[in-house]
Scaffold this active site. Structure first.
Site, PDB file in Angstrom:
ATOM      1  N   THR A 274      42.542  34.557  42.123  1.00  0.00           N
ATOM      2  CA  THR A 274      41.190  34.064  42.343  1.00  0.00           C
ATOM      3  C   THR A 274      40.461  33.952  41.016  1.00  0.00           C
ATOM      4  O   THR A 274      39.703  33.001  40.794  1.00  0.00           O
ATOM      5  CB  THR A 274      40.417  35.011  43.267  1.00  0.00           C
ATOM      6  OG1 THR A 274      41.224  35.317  44.407  1.00  0.00           O
ATOM      7  CG2 THR A 274      39.108  34.395  43.719  1.00  0.00           C
ATOM      8  N   ALA A 275      40.673  34.930  40.131  1.00  0.00           N
ATOM      9  CA  ALA A 275      40.025  34.892  38.817  1.00  0.00           C
ATOM     10  C   ALA A 275      40.356  33.589  38.098  1.00  0.00           C
ATOM     11  O   ALA A 275      39.481  32.957  37.488  1.00  0.00           O
ATOM     12  CB  ALA A 275      40.483  36.093  37.984  1.00  0.00           C
TER      13      ALA A 275
ATOM     14  N   HIS B 112      38.805  43.649  37.464  1.00  0.00           N
ATOM     15  CA  HIS B 112      38.828  45.083  37.764  1.00  0.00           C
ATOM     16  C   HIS B 112      37.874  45.876  36.868  1.00  0.00           C
ATOM     17  O   HIS B 112      36.780  45.438  36.542  1.00  0.00           O
ATOM     18  CB  HIS B 112      40.248  45.645  37.669  1.00  0.00           C
ATOM     19  CG  HIS B 112      41.241  44.993  38.577  1.00  0.00           C
ATOM     20  ND1 HIS B 112      40.915  44.559  39.847  1.00  0.00           N
ATOM     21  CD2 HIS B 112      42.547  44.685  38.404  1.00  0.00           C
ATOM     22  CE1 HIS B 112      41.983  44.037  40.408  1.00  0.00           C
ATOM     23  NE2 HIS B 112      42.978  44.098  39.559  1.00  0.00           N
TER      24      HIS B 112
ATOM     25  N   ILE C 189      46.356  40.381  48.636  1.00  0.00           N
ATOM     26  CA  ILE C 189      46.699  39.306  47.714  1.00  0.00           C
ATOM     27  C   ILE C 189      45.421  38.680  47.164  1.00  0.00           C
ATOM     28  O   ILE C 189      44.317  38.952  47.627  1.00  0.00           O
ATOM     29  CB  ILE C 189      47.571  38.223  48.392  1.00  0.00           C
ATOM     30  CG1 ILE C 189      46.765  37.466  49.455  1.00  0.00           C
ATOM     31  CG2 ILE C 189      48.853  38.821  48.972  1.00  0.00           C
ATOM     32  CD1 ILE C 189      47.443  36.189  49.947  1.00  0.00           C
ATOM     33  N   SER C 190      45.576  37.809  46.199  1.00  0.00           N
ATOM     34  CA  SER C 190      44.457  37.035  45.690  1.00  0.00           C
ATOM     35  C   SER C 190      44.094  35.932  46.679  1.00  0.00           C
ATOM     36  O   SER C 190      44.984  35.284  47.248  1.00  0.00           O
ATOM     37  CB  SER C 190      44.834  36.363  44.368  1.00  0.00           C
ATOM     38  OG  SER C 190      45.168  37.292  43.381  1.00  0.00           O
TER      39      SER C 190
END
EC number: 4.1.99.29
Length: 283
Positions: A111-112, A155, A57-58
């Site tokens: 998170t980004a 990514h 997960i993030s």
């Protein structure tokens, strides 16, 4: 291990590289888990609903799932020079130019997105006009075609955005590292707390062994990586692995945990995530 575990991770090269040995029953003493492939925005939701035993997960989603899931100290993605990028068409030279504009992001639980919001609080004092959530593979075409003014990408987009004629306005990772001196926490591995402490340790051991096997014989996982790499060529896949599979993938260590705490503490202070309870990250 006892019953066969269920696990979900992305088809991205770093995840298939890391989990290849375990997923194929090549880790001594560890049964192969039942694998589901899903983009991280989907696994974030699966974790919130408590649907599987182990998930990628993030880190941005972690505060919402820590009651049911424990953060494992291995298998995830932390590193340096691997942060999300804010992309625009050429001619946008200052972050302040984004004030009042529309920005596409891959998720508001990523998170980004946390890194982006922490950066924007200082860099874009006028604030944005609208945040639009799009699947990450649709973001660069949307910026190129003028449907949004900017896009937050993750990514392999770090390696391919020039093909869309786009310009990197800002690197969220650079901003984070400059301010904190810490690695960038991107993707976490979590496991269901109800499995019990002993089983959680077995899972962590299996993941560490899988990582070490991948490093020891990179060619062994190549077919698995490329089969799921969504038309990515070998060079890009290997760059992707080199960027996101780091020492912190084998073990978070003191610096890795410090990075996770720093991200979530700062995000909580901005009202972006719930505050962490003391000891919530302990394993």
């Amino acid at each position: 291990m006892a019953e066969r575990l269920s696990i979900a991770y992305s088809p991205c090269p770093n995840d298939t590289f890391v989990f290849h040995a375990w997923a194929h029953g090549l880790v001594p003493g560890a049964d192969a888990p039942e694998v589901t492939f899903a983009d991280i925005d989907i696994t974030n939701g699966q974790a919130e609903r408590g649907e599987l035993d182990v998930l990628k997960i993030s880190y941005g989603a972690l505060p919402w799932v820590l009651e049911q899931y424990a953060l494992l100290p291995c298998g995830g993605a932390l590193g340096r020079g691997c942060g999300p990028l804010v992309l625009t068409l050429p001619g946008v030279d200052s972050p302040a130019d984004l004030a009042g504009k529309t920005v596409a992001v891959p998720s508001e639980r990523s998170t980004a997105y946390l890194l982006f919001r922490l950066w924007a609080a200082k860099a874009v004092p006028g604030g944005f006009g609208e945040i639009v959530v799009l699947p990450f593979h649709e973001i660069m075409p949307a910026v190129r075609d003028g449907r949004v003014d900017a896009g937050l990408v993750i990514h392999e987009a770090r390696f391919t955005y020039q093909q869309y004629g786009l310009h990197s306005l800002a690197d969220m990772g650079e901003a984070w590292e400059r301010e904190t001196g810490l690695p960038i926490p991107l993707g976490a591995i979590v496991a269901r707390r109800s499995l019990g402490a002993e089983r959680l340790r077995e899972i962590a051991d299996a993941i560490r062994s899988s990582v070490r096997q991948a490093w020891a014989d990179p060619a062994a996982s190549r077919g698995y990586v490329l089969a799921h790499a969504q038309e990515m060529d070998l060079d890009v896949a290997e760059q992707h692995i080199g960027l996101y599979v780091t020492e912190f993938t084998e073990d978070l260590g003191e610096e890795g945990y410090a990075a996770v705490r720093a991200l979530l503490t700062r995000a909580a202070a901005e009202g972006l995530v719930p505050p962490l309870d003391p000891g919530a990250l302990a394993f």
